[in-house]
Every structure is written in structure tokens, then in C-alpha cells.
Design a protein around this motif. Structure first.
Motif, short mmCIF file in Angstrom:
data_model
loop_
_atom_site.label_atom_id
_atom_site.label_comp_id
_atom_site.label_asym_id
_atom_site.label_seq_id
_atom_site.Cartn_x
_atom_site.Cartn_y
_atom_site.Cartn_z
N GLN A 85 37.17 41.56 47.49
CA GLN A 85 37.59 42.24 46.21
C GLN A 85 37.00 41.12 45.11
O GLN A 85 36.58 41.64 44.06
CB GLN A 85 38.99 41.88 45.98
CG GLN A 85 39.85 42.98 46.90
CD GLN A 85 39.71 42.69 48.44
OE1 GLN A 85 39.44 41.84 49.00
NE2 GLN A 85 39.86 43.90 49.20
N ASP A 86 36.61 39.77 45.49
CA ASP A 86 35.95 39.09 44.38
C ASP A 86 34.20 39.33 44.30
O ASP A 86 34.03 39.64 43.11
CB ASP A 86 35.86 37.69 44.81
CG ASP A 86 37.10 36.93 44.78
OD1 ASP A 86 38.20 37.62 44.25
OD2 ASP A 86 37.28 35.81 45.50
N THR A 87 33.95 39.84 45.16
CA THR A 87 32.39 40.22 45.03
C THR A 87 32.42 41.64 44.57
O THR A 87 31.48 41.85 43.57
CB THR A 87 31.70 40.40 46.51
OG1 THR A 87 31.77 39.03 47.23
CG2 THR A 87 30.41 40.98 46.52
N VAL B 99 33.51 46.91 40.28
CA VAL B 99 34.21 47.57 41.11
C VAL B 99 35.69 47.11 41.32
O VAL B 99 35.84 45.69 41.93
CB VAL B 99 33.48 47.90 42.51
CG1 VAL B 99 34.37 48.89 43.49
CG2 VAL B 99 32.19 48.43 42.40
N ASP B 100 36.66 48.09 41.21
CA ASP B 100 37.97 47.75 41.56
C ASP B 100 38.52 48.03 42.83
O ASP B 100 38.65 49.66 42.68
CB ASP B 100 39.10 48.18 40.20
CG ASP B 100 40.48 47.59 40.52
OD1 ASP B 100 40.55 46.66 41.26
OD2 ASP B 100 41.57 48.47 39.85
N CYS B 101 38.55 47.59 43.80
CA CYS B 101 38.98 48.02 45.00
C CYS B 101 39.87 47.24 45.71
O CYS B 101 39.82 45.74 45.98
CB CYS B 101 37.82 48.10 46.10
SG CYS B 101 37.95 48.52 47.63
N ASN B 102 41.14 47.65 46.12
CA ASN B 102 42.13 46.96 46.71
C ASN B 102 42.23 47.24 48.35
O ASN B 102 43.22 46.74 48.98
CB ASN B 102 43.42 47.10 46.06
CG ASN B 102 43.46 46.76 44.75
OD1 ASN B 102 43.13 45.38 44.44
ND2 ASN B 102 43.89 47.31 43.65
N ARG B 103 41.28 48.34 48.71
CA ARG B 103 41.41 48.52 50.22
C ARG B 103 40.83 47.25 51.00
O ARG B 103 39.92 46.60 50.32
CB ARG B 103 40.64 49.78 50.37
CG ARG B 103 41.34 50.80 49.96
CD ARG B 103 40.66 52.08 49.97
NE ARG B 103 39.38 52.02 49.17
CZ ARG B 103 38.61 53.03 48.68
NH1 ARG B 103 39.00 54.37 49.17
NH2 ARG B 103 37.57 52.66 48.03
N LEU C 264 28.51 49.44 53.18
CA LEU C 264 29.86 49.59 53.58
C LEU C 264 30.31 47.88 54.14
O LEU C 264 29.56 47.36 54.73
CB LEU C 264 29.94 50.17 55.17
CG LEU C 264 31.34 50.04 56.08
CD1 LEU C 264 32.41 50.75 55.08
CD2 LEU C 264 31.05 50.58 57.59
N PHE C 265 31.45 47.76 53.35
CA PHE C 265 31.89 46.20 53.28
C PHE C 265 33.42 46.30 53.96
O PHE C 265 33.99 47.35 53.81
CB PHE C 265 32.02 45.61 52.07
CG PHE C 265 30.83 45.40 51.31
CD1 PHE C 265 29.52 45.12 52.05
CD2 PHE C 265 30.60 45.21 49.98
CE1 PHE C 265 28.36 44.92 50.92
CE2 PHE C 265 29.69 44.94 49.23
CZ PHE C 265 28.33 44.72 49.90
N PHE C 266 33.67 45.47 54.89
CA PHE C 266 35.20 45.39 55.44
C PHE C 266 35.40 43.90 55.66
O PHE C 266 34.69 43.13 56.03
CB PHE C 266 35.17 46.38 56.64
CG PHE C 266 34.38 46.29 57.54
CD1 PHE C 266 34.61 45.40 58.77
CD2 PHE C 266 33.05 47.07 57.39
CE1 PHE C 266 33.57 45.62 59.71
CE2 PHE C 266 32.18 47.11 58.49
CZ PHE C 266 32.49 46.19 59.71
N ASP C 267 36.77 43.79 55.27
CA ASP C 267 37.19 42.48 55.63
C ASP C 267 37.30 41.99 57.02
O ASP C 267 37.11 42.97 58.01
CB ASP C 267 38.72 42.48 55.31
CG ASP C 267 39.02 42.29 53.52
OD1 ASP C 267 40.08 42.68 53.36
OD2 ASP C 267 38.06 41.85 52.78
N LYS C 268 37.13 40.83 57.20
CA LYS C 268 37.08 40.44 58.58
C LYS C 268 38.30 40.79 59.50
O LYS C 268 38.17 40.76 60.74
CB LYS C 268 36.71 38.83 58.70
CG LYS C 268 37.59 37.77 57.81
CD LYS C 268 37.10 36.29 58.19
CE LYS C 268 37.89 35.77 57.08
NZ LYS C 268 37.42 34.30 57.30
N LEU C 269 39.55 40.70 58.78
CA LEU C 269 40.48 41.06 59.66
C LEU C 269 40.82 42.62 59.73
O LEU C 269 41.68 43.07 60.65
CB LEU C 269 41.91 40.44 58.84
CG LEU C 269 41.90 38.85 58.77
CD1 LEU C 269 43.25 38.83 58.02
CD2 LEU C 269 41.98 38.53 60.17
N PHE C 270 40.06 43.36 58.94
CA PHE C 270 40.22 44.98 59.16
C PHE C 270 39.80 45.32 60.51
O PHE C 270 40.32 46.23 61.03
CB PHE C 270 39.23 45.47 58.28
CG PHE C 270 39.26 46.94 58.19
CD1 PHE C 270 40.02 47.67 57.52
CD2 PHE C 270 38.21 47.69 58.92
CE1 PHE C 270 40.08 49.08 57.63
CE2 PHE C 270 38.08 49.04 59.02
CZ PHE C 270 39.26 49.82 58.22
#
Length: 171
Positions: free
Chosen positions: A16-18, A24-28, A100-106
Motif C-alpha cells: 500500500q505504501d508503494t 494508487v489507492d489500493c486496500n487489497r 502484479l504485486f501481492f503481499d507476502k501473506l497473500f
């Protein structure tokens, strides 16, 4: 292309910071880019705390990772794991990239085998891999990202499970 440099005070950026740096406002816990051009890039190196699959669709970009410079051109891929430190050094006027970015916990929460990226052998004792001139793989991934973009717009609570095709495509 002369690009604008914006000071980025963060040294360890969450997804989200990046994204907020780029407006870009992204909370997913994931983000699929549109591939539209960007005109501002961070001045300093920064550490990402998420996985990234980046496909250069046009032009070139030069990045510095682990004090080495790499230039990505059309059909080149950059795959990075959390803790990769990156710096943008040059961008061509016609540069475009799908992300495509995704959190490490995703992956832990949504995919049966969350370690599939590491098992691909891309990283070779590093936190990133650059795959030059991968036209066939880039085409497959671009089609998959397009599909994921379309499906996430209409999906509901089952959206994270839609990322299973990424696992199947890569493995």
C-alpha cells in the motif's frame, strides 16, 4: 525519457505504501496494474515488502538491484520477492510495464502451496530474477493478468482463489 524524481522517505515499503507513492489507492492484498505510463519514480532505493511480477510491454527501464544495473526491454520479466531493494535509474519515453504485486501473506492465505514461487528456481540465492526476452512466457502472463483484471472486477469474496491459475501457469 527524462523522468521526474520524487523523494521517497520510506526505506521499507509495504504494498500500500508503494502504490500510494504512485497515486494508487489500493486496500487489497494484491494489485494488478493497467499498464499505463508512469511519469514519477522514487529518487532513492527502497525495499519492497511484497512479491512482484513485472512484464515490460514496451520501451526500456534500467533498475539497480543489489548494486548492479539491469535493463529490461520488451518481453523481459522481473520477478522479485519481499526484501528486494530497487532503484529506478533510467526510463525510455515509450516505456510500459504490466505489474502484479501481492503481499507476502497473500500466498499463505489463498494458495495451497504458498512457496511455489521459490520452488520455480528463479531466485538462485537472490531475492529477484530477471528473465530477458521471454516473449512466450510474457505473452502467457499478460493474458493471465488480463483475465485476472477482468475477473476481480466482477468477483466477490472468492476473488483471492482466482489466483490459482497463476500457480498453474508458472508451475
Amino acid at each position: 525519457m527524462k523522468f521526474s524524481i520524487k523523494i521517497n522517505p520510506n526505506t521499507h515499503d509495504s504494498l500500500q505504501d508503494t502504490l500510494s507513492f504512485f497515486g494508487v489507492d489500493c486496500n487489497r492484498p494484491y494489485y494488478i496494474s493497467s499498464g499505463n505510463p508512469l511519469f514519477e519514480y522514487p529518487r532513492n532505493s527502497f525495499r519492497i515488502d511484497f512479491y512482484a511480477i513485472c512484464i515490460c510491454t514496451a520501451g526500456t527501464i534500467t533498475v539497480e538491484i543489489d548494486n548492479q544495473e539491469y535493463t529490461l526491454a520488451q518481453h523481459s520479466l522481473l520477478v522479485s520477492a519481499p526484501s528486494t531493494v530497487i532503484k529506478f535509474t533510467a526510463v525510455s519515453k515509450d516505456f510500459r510495464m504490466k505489474l502484479l504485486f501481492f503481499d507476502k501473506l497473500f500466498l499463505l492465505k489463498n494458495i495451497a502451496n504458498p512457496f511455489f514461487i521459490e520452488k520455480l528456481g528463479l531466485f538462485n540465492n537472490a531475492t529477484f530474477a530477471i528473465i530477458p526476452e521471454a516473449e512466450k512466457l510474457a505473452g502467457k502472463l499478460l493474458r493471465l493478468l488480463e483475465y485476472l483484471s477482468e475477473v476481480t472486477l466482477r468477483a466477490t469474496r472468492f476473488t483471492p482463489t482466482l489466483f490459482a491459475p497463476l500457480y498453474l501457469t508458472c508451475c
